[in-house]
Enzyme design. Structure first.
Site, PDB file in Angstrom:
ATOM      1  N   HIS A 109      25.341  58.137  50.650  1.00 34.66           N
ATOM      2  CA  HIS A 109      25.431  58.881  51.911  1.00 34.66           C
ATOM      3  C   HIS A 109      25.831  60.341  51.721  1.00 34.66           C
ATOM      4  O   HIS A 109      26.226  60.990  52.678  1.00 34.66           O
ATOM      5  CB  HIS A 109      26.408  58.166  52.867  1.00 34.66           C
ATOM      6  N   CYS A 117      20.972  73.304  52.709  1.00 36.96           N
ATOM      7  CA  CYS A 117      20.325  74.227  53.630  1.00 36.96           C
ATOM      8  C   CYS A 117      19.478  73.443  54.626  1.00 36.96           C
ATOM      9  O   CYS A 117      18.731  72.544  54.245  1.00 36.96           O
ATOM     10  CB  CYS A 117      19.445  75.198  52.841  1.00 36.96           C
ATOM     11  N   CYS A 120      15.545  75.108  53.671  1.00 36.29           N
ATOM     12  CA  CYS A 120      14.820  74.851  52.411  1.00 36.29           C
ATOM     13  C   CYS A 120      15.387  73.654  51.642  1.00 36.29           C
ATOM     14  O   CYS A 120      14.870  73.298  50.599  1.00 36.29           O
ATOM     15  CB  CYS A 120      14.816  76.091  51.528  1.00 36.29           C
ATOM     16  N   CYS A 141      17.593  81.183  50.911  1.00 31.32           N
ATOM     17  CA  CYS A 141      16.653  81.565  51.979  1.00 31.32           C
ATOM     18  C   CYS A 141      17.360  82.075  53.234  1.00 31.32           C
ATOM     19  O   CYS A 141      16.708  82.478  54.191  1.00 31.32           O
ATOM     20  CB  CYS A 141      15.740  80.391  52.321  1.00 31.32           C
TER      21      CYS A 141
HETATM   22  P1  OAD Z   1      33.582  50.479  57.555  1.00 29.32           P
HETATM   23  O1  OAD Z   1      34.619  51.297  58.220  1.00 29.32           O
HETATM   24  O2  OAD Z   1      32.446  49.989  58.388  1.00 29.32           O
HETATM   25  O3  OAD Z   1      34.221  49.191  56.877  1.00 29.32           O
HETATM   26  C1  OAD Z   1      35.377  49.283  56.095  1.00 29.32           C
HETATM   27  C2  OAD Z   1      35.626  47.924  55.454  1.00 29.32           C
HETATM   28  O4  OAD Z   1      36.717  48.050  54.588  1.00 29.32           O
HETATM   29  C3  OAD Z   1      35.933  46.805  56.439  1.00 29.32           C
HETATM   30  O5  OAD Z   1      35.149  45.656  56.122  1.00 29.32           O
HETATM   31  C4  OAD Z   1      37.410  46.520  56.192  1.00 29.32           C
HETATM   32  O6  OAD Z   1      37.751  45.153  56.369  1.00 29.32           O
HETATM   33  C5  OAD Z   1      37.545  46.927  54.741  1.00 29.32           C
HETATM   34  N1  OAD Z   1      38.895  47.350  54.335  1.00 29.32           N
HETATM   35  C6  OAD Z   1      39.863  47.931  55.081  1.00 29.32           C
HETATM   36  N2  OAD Z   1      40.948  48.188  54.323  1.00 29.32           N
HETATM   37  C7  OAD Z   1      40.662  47.753  53.070  1.00 29.32           C
HETATM   38  C8  OAD Z   1      41.364  47.750  51.852  1.00 29.32           C
HETATM   39  N3  OAD Z   1      42.591  48.217  51.745  1.00 29.32           N
HETATM   40  N4  OAD Z   1      40.744  47.221  50.760  1.00 29.32           N
HETATM   41  C9  OAD Z   1      39.498  46.723  50.844  1.00 29.32           C
HETATM   42  N5  OAD Z   1      38.787  46.715  51.971  1.00 29.32           N
HETATM   43  C10 OAD Z   1      39.350  47.218  53.078  1.00 29.32           C
HETATM   44  O7  OAD Z   1      33.078  51.331  56.289  1.00 29.32           O
HETATM   45  P2  OAD Z   1      31.702  51.227  55.492  1.00 29.32           P
HETATM   46  O8  OAD Z   1      31.266  49.821  55.338  1.00 29.32           O
HETATM   47  O9  OAD Z   1      31.881  52.047  54.275  1.00 29.32           O
HETATM   48  O10 OAD Z   1      27.927  56.057  57.046  1.00 29.32           O
HETATM   49  O11 OAD Z   1      30.736  51.979  56.477  1.00 29.32           O
HETATM   50  C11 OAD Z   1      29.415  52.164  56.104  1.00 29.32           C
HETATM   51  C12 OAD Z   1      28.908  53.464  56.658  1.00 29.32           C
HETATM   52  O12 OAD Z   1      29.115  53.516  58.060  1.00 29.32           O
HETATM   53  C13 OAD Z   1      29.629  54.701  56.144  1.00 29.32           C
HETATM   54  O13 OAD Z   1      29.184  55.131  54.876  1.00 29.32           O
HETATM   55  C14 OAD Z   1      29.298  55.712  57.195  1.00 29.32           C
HETATM   56  C15 OAD Z   1      29.527  54.866  58.435  1.00 29.32           C
HETATM   57  O14 OAD Z   1      28.822  55.233  59.564  1.00 29.32           O
HETATM   58  C16 OAD Z   1      27.524  57.315  57.200  1.00 29.32           C
HETATM   59  O15 OAD Z   1      28.294  58.195  57.525  1.00 29.32           O
HETATM   60  C17 OAD Z   1      26.068  57.533  56.930  1.00 29.32           C
END
Ligand code: OAD
Length: 236
Positions: A109, A117, A120, A141
């Protein structure tokens, strides 16, 4: 576990950085609980009000700049030192895996520490904290710069996605740490690995869609249980 560890793939999400003090996206205290992602993390929002979106990322950078890698990040750096065929795929944009010492990180991500940019698509590193007040101009650019992160409604960069998918398809072991596994295509990677015969280990205090098909589920905070898991398995 009784299985060869290579090729070893780790897929991480916001939970791996939770104990460093970086807010997750979903769940209590999650970023998307208090802010509407569709207002901030998408290209239309940036076109409408670049400064608002810029300030949101300036705030996130200032939060992350105060955080350090935790024991889970450091363990994954140790894994990279010990396993020849290791790929670390992260959905995180905080740069904490690199700060811990991982050198080959597939950042699905993007990164808070790079700009891109809007005209470009040139990319460059930008490590100043705080961010400059206004989005700077592209050195090549003169187009408007934006954070080099993937926003809602945008596709992942094809080369990066291909690398992640082919690593998943050849993994014998996949560790899935701290992700809610609801955002695609990242959420497909453990499934691809599972279908190709990999042993799936999930580390997460909560149940996720991966829990149903994981071969091993470790419920607990990553900074505590990941080092313990690695200590049990590294010399097998
Ligand atoms: P989330 O915020 O959706 O999920 C976080 C996960 O971490 C949950 O399943 C929690 O249970 C777990 N968690 C919390 N504390 C923890 C700990 N101490 N140890 C281990 N696990 C723990 O985050 P992501 O799955 O990373 O995308 O989210 C995916 C994407 O959604 C992100 O990359 C972002 C967001 O929109 C973009 O920005 C494109």
């Amino acid at each position: 576990m009784g299985r060869a560890l290579e090729p070893f793939v780790a897929l991480t999400g916001a939970g791996v950085s939770a104990e460093s003090g970086v807010p997750t996206f979903r769940g209590p205290g999650g970023l998307w609980q208090s802010r509407r992602p569709e207002e901030l993390a998408n290209p239309q929002a940036f076109a409408r009000d670049p400064l608002l979106v810029w300030r949101f990322y300036a705030w996130r950078r200032s939060v992350v700049a105060r955080c350090s890698p935790n024991a889970a990040h450091l363990t994954l750096a140790d894994v990279e030192d010990h396993i020849g065929d290791f790929t670390l795929i992260t959905q995180n944009v905080d740069g904490l895996h690199e700060a811990a010492g991982n050198r080959r990180v597939v950042e699905l991500h993007g990164s808070l520490w790079r700009l891109r940019c809007t005209r470009c698509r040139e990319r460059w590193e930008e490590r100043r904290v705080p961010f400059p007040e206004m989005p700077p101009r592209c050195p090549s650019c003169g187009g408007l710069a934006r954070p080099d992160v993937v926003w809602f409604g945008e596709g992942l960069e094809q080369g990066i996605l291909n690398r992640a998918m082919s690593s998943a398809a050849r993994a014998r072991l996949m560790l899935v740490v701290g992700t809610s596994a609801v955002v695609h295509p990242a959420a497909q990677l453990p499934l691809i690995a599972k279908k190709a015969g990999a042993w799936i280990v999930e580390i997460n205090p909560e149940e996720t869609p991966v829990s149903i098909y994981a071969d091993e589920v470790i419920r607990g905070p990553a900074a505590q249980v990941l080092p313990e898991w690695w200590a049990r398995n590294r010399d097998e």
